[in-house]
Write an enzyme that holds these catalytic residues in place. Sequence first.
Site, short mmCIF file in Angstrom:
data_model
loop_
_atom_site.label_atom_id
_atom_site.label_comp_id
_atom_site.label_asym_id
_atom_site.label_seq_id
_atom_site.Cartn_x
_atom_site.Cartn_y
_atom_site.Cartn_z
N ALA A 28 31.99 49.94 48.64
CA ALA A 28 30.98 48.96 48.23
C ALA A 28 31.65 47.75 47.57
O ALA A 28 31.33 46.59 47.89
CB ALA A 28 29.98 49.62 47.27
N VAL A 29 32.59 47.98 46.66
CA VAL A 29 33.26 46.87 45.96
C VAL A 29 34.24 46.17 46.91
O VAL A 29 34.30 44.93 46.97
CB VAL A 29 33.98 47.38 44.69
CG1 VAL A 29 34.76 46.26 44.02
CG2 VAL A 29 32.99 47.98 43.72
N ARG A 114 41.62 50.85 31.79
CA ARG A 114 40.85 49.93 30.93
C ARG A 114 41.20 50.06 29.45
O ARG A 114 41.21 49.07 28.73
CB ARG A 114 39.35 50.18 31.13
CG ARG A 114 38.86 49.67 32.47
CD ARG A 114 37.37 49.85 32.58
NE ARG A 114 36.92 49.62 33.94
CZ ARG A 114 35.90 50.24 34.49
NH1 ARG A 114 35.20 51.13 33.79
NH2 ARG A 114 35.55 49.98 35.73
N CYS A 143 31.05 47.70 34.99
CA CYS A 143 30.04 46.72 35.41
C CYS A 143 28.96 46.49 34.34
O CYS A 143 28.55 45.36 34.10
CB CYS A 143 29.40 47.16 36.72
SG CYS A 143 28.92 48.89 36.78
N GLN A 170 20.25 51.18 35.84
CA GLN A 170 21.37 50.95 36.75
C GLN A 170 21.07 51.34 38.19
O GLN A 170 20.49 52.40 38.47
CB GLN A 170 22.61 51.70 36.24
CG GLN A 170 23.06 51.16 34.89
CD GLN A 170 24.36 51.73 34.39
OE1 GLN A 170 24.46 52.06 33.22
NE2 GLN A 170 25.36 51.84 35.24
N SER A 173 23.98 51.17 43.80
CA SER A 173 25.24 50.58 44.28
C SER A 173 26.37 50.76 43.27
O SER A 173 27.53 50.76 43.65
CB SER A 173 25.05 49.10 44.59
OG SER A 173 24.47 48.46 43.49
N GLY A 174 26.02 50.95 42.01
CA GLY A 174 27.05 51.19 41.00
C GLY A 174 27.83 52.47 41.26
O GLY A 174 28.94 52.64 40.76
N LYS A 227 31.94 54.05 27.67
CA LYS A 227 32.71 52.89 28.16
C LYS A 227 32.16 51.60 27.58
O LYS A 227 32.92 50.70 27.19
CB LYS A 227 32.62 52.81 29.69
CG LYS A 227 33.46 53.84 30.42
CD LYS A 227 33.19 53.75 31.93
CE LYS A 227 33.80 54.92 32.65
NZ LYS A 227 33.39 54.99 34.06
N HIS A 256 22.14 45.71 38.33
CA HIS A 256 21.79 46.44 37.10
C HIS A 256 20.95 45.54 36.19
O HIS A 256 21.12 44.31 36.17
CB HIS A 256 23.05 46.80 36.30
CG HIS A 256 23.92 47.85 36.93
ND1 HIS A 256 23.55 48.60 38.01
CD2 HIS A 256 25.16 48.29 36.57
CE1 HIS A 256 24.52 49.46 38.31
NE2 HIS A 256 25.51 49.28 37.46
N1 NAP Z 1 30.09 50.09 42.72
C1 NAP Z 1 30.14 49.34 41.64
O1 NAP Z 1 29.20 48.63 41.31
C2 NAP Z 1 31.36 49.32 40.78
C3 NAP Z 1 31.40 48.43 39.72
C4 NAP Z 1 32.54 48.38 38.92
C5 NAP Z 1 33.58 49.22 39.21
N2 NAP Z 1 33.50 50.09 40.23
C6 NAP Z 1 34.66 50.94 40.50
O2 NAP Z 1 35.27 50.45 41.68
C7 NAP Z 1 35.85 51.53 42.40
C8 NAP Z 1 35.28 51.54 43.82
O3 NAP Z 1 33.89 51.77 43.73
P1 NAP Z 1 32.93 51.70 45.02
O4 NAP Z 1 31.57 51.70 44.46
O5 NAP Z 1 33.34 50.61 45.93
O6 NAP Z 1 33.23 53.13 45.73
P2 NAP Z 1 33.00 53.54 47.24
O7 NAP Z 1 31.93 52.75 47.88
O8 NAP Z 1 32.85 55.02 47.21
O9 NAP Z 1 34.39 53.18 47.95
C9 NAP Z 1 35.58 53.89 47.67
C10 NAP Z 1 36.72 53.26 48.46
O10 NAP Z 1 37.93 53.96 48.13
C11 NAP Z 1 38.59 54.30 49.34
N3 NAP Z 1 39.50 55.42 49.20
C12 NAP Z 1 39.24 56.74 49.14
N4 NAP Z 1 40.39 57.45 49.05
C13 NAP Z 1 41.41 56.54 49.08
C14 NAP Z 1 42.81 56.61 49.05
N5 NAP Z 1 43.45 57.80 48.95
N6 NAP Z 1 43.52 55.47 49.13
C15 NAP Z 1 42.92 54.26 49.21
N7 NAP Z 1 41.57 54.11 49.24
C16 NAP Z 1 40.84 55.24 49.18
C17 NAP Z 1 37.44 54.60 50.28
O11 NAP Z 1 37.94 54.63 51.61
P3 NAP Z 1 37.29 55.57 52.75
O12 NAP Z 1 36.32 54.69 53.47
O13 NAP Z 1 38.47 55.95 53.59
O14 NAP Z 1 36.65 56.74 52.08
C18 NAP Z 1 36.56 53.40 49.98
O15 NAP Z 1 37.08 52.26 50.61
C19 NAP Z 1 35.55 52.79 41.60
O16 NAP Z 1 36.63 53.08 40.76
C20 NAP Z 1 34.34 52.39 40.78
O17 NAP Z 1 34.22 53.15 39.61
C21 NAP Z 1 32.42 50.16 41.03
#
Ligand code: NAP
Length: 346
Positions: A28-29, A114, A143, A170, A173-174, A227, A256
């Site tokens: 998602a990010v 962090r 976030c 929240q 998508s988070g 956090k 959010h």
């Molecule tokens: N979503 C938010 O609003 C938000 C806000 C702030 C921070 N974050 C943080 O940002 C990070 C990503 O969140 P997200 O919401 O985007 O999660 P997500 O949608 O679940 O995406 C996770 C990503 O990580 C990849 N991944 C999995 N295993 C991996 C590996 N071994 N090496 C490299 N990439 C790998 C996945 O690839 P595949 O497609 O291969 O599984 C996917 O591209 C998390 O740490 C989260 O806590 C998220």
Amino acid sequence: MGPAEFILQALGILALMARTVIVGATGAVGRELIGLLETSTLGAGDVVALAGSRSSGASIPFRDKELLVRSSEGFDFRGVDLAFFCASSQVARELAPAAAAAGALVVDNSSAFRMDPKAPLIIPEVNPEQIRRGPGITANPNCSTIILLMAAAPLRQFGRIRRIIVSTYQAASGAGQAAMQELRDQTLDYLHGAPIMPKVMPHPYAFNLFSHDSPMNEHGWNGEEWKMLQESRKILGQEDLGVNATCVRVPILRAHSESITVEFDGPAPDPEAVRSALAHAPGVRVVDEADRFPMPNEATGQRDVLVGRIRRDLSNPNGLCLFACGDQLLKGAALNALQIAEAALA
Ligand SMILES: NC(=O)c1ccc[n+]([C@@H]2O[C@H](COP(=O)([O-])OP(=O)(O)OC[C@H]3O[C@@H](n4cnc5c(N)ncnc54)[C@H](OP(=O)(O)O)[C@@H]3O)[C@@H](O)[C@H]2O)c1
């Protein structure tokens, strides 16, 4: 050509030559970040998309080409100028130090670094003076913390903030793409009378809400609440700041919302003065009329954090209340990360 034009041109050339890696490009990010890089000079050079083995071989449209997604396993970070980590904390712990050691400027979206004293924790509008230039790991805050401080930090011009009471609403998508899909699927199931089977979230999500899906600590605070406390203190450099957070997941797809009460050391400022100050705060848009207030569907896709419901806390002369909504995939994650990198390389 004047010196300013020369510097801008040199920066443009550097950006054109920069090699940028996105770890977690399919999430998602990661996808939001790739969308932002379409128009950023930082996307003008070589862009490499990495993910887990699940998405290896997929392709993502970018500018006039397709990015081939590669597995992060065994990736050699030598020659990488900029690495955005948009994957789990575990992946960041495994790979980000190697990327930084190889000379990359790393911006990590996970919580892995962090609270590491060596890693700056940056919201460019709030603590730009701490931005690290050159190789090393910079952490992107949580976030909910970013949205909170975008609204609250500009109020420090009215006096010292003693305490913040915040309740969050929240979005799915988070928790990433899988949680968004679960909310869509469960909503259809609910409306069709089918049984609800939680897989990604711990509780039924459609037409429900629950305490944030992060583990509770010994104080009975969930991880997200903790956090918000710890990260706010680090970003504002105020160890004695009180933050009393209650974080709740609501069945909203994206953006959010936060109900915020800011308590000052002395009497709270006049709401009209606050409206005016926030109207001038970069990255904030005031939405505050009798029948207009921030809503997550209006915040969705927006770079600004929307702030409204600005009013006195009638139970406390030192208190001021606000309501904020922000697209946490943009300002709460990808956009903040990009702004850090742009500032670090400027
Ligand atoms: N979503 C938010 O609003 C938000 C806000 C702030 C921070 N974050 C943080 O940002 C990070 C990503 O969140 P997200 O919401 O985007 O999660 P997500 O949608 O679940 O995406 C996770 C990503 O990580 C990849 N991944 C999995 N295993 C991996 C590996 N071994 N090496 C490299 N990439 C790998 C996945 O690839 P595949 O497609 O291969 O599984 C996917 O591209 C998390 O740490 C989260 O806590 C998220």
